[in-house]
Write a protein that holds these residues in place. Sequence first.
Motif: not given
Length: 113
Positions: A39-43
């Motif tokens: 999730t953090s990588s996608i954001i």
Amino acid sequence: MIWFSILGALPFTLALPYAGLLTGAVLTVFTGLIISSATSSIIVFAQELMPHRFGMISGVFSGFAFGIGGLGAAVLASSPTNTSIGFVYHICAFLPAIGLLAVFLPRMPKQLH
């Protein structure tokens, strides 16, 4: 990391409709951990695509993405009345395969530090 999230969770979700209760719970935990790990990588990836719109990107992920997830959950929750719970499990098993569309994400230029 995005590809790990997609391809790592896919075998667990595909096995989920054929697992028993305890095994299904374990598979669900592994699937959730793998998918949430990206999730953090996608954001951050989305913020790099629009560098001066950090707040908008965060808002889109927090509001729109979770809102669409809630609508999808409502649709899935109402579908067993027309079909069966087994049908819903089979549909959910293939949902992470939609993530294979990530192959169409734009390539980011390599930055030298």
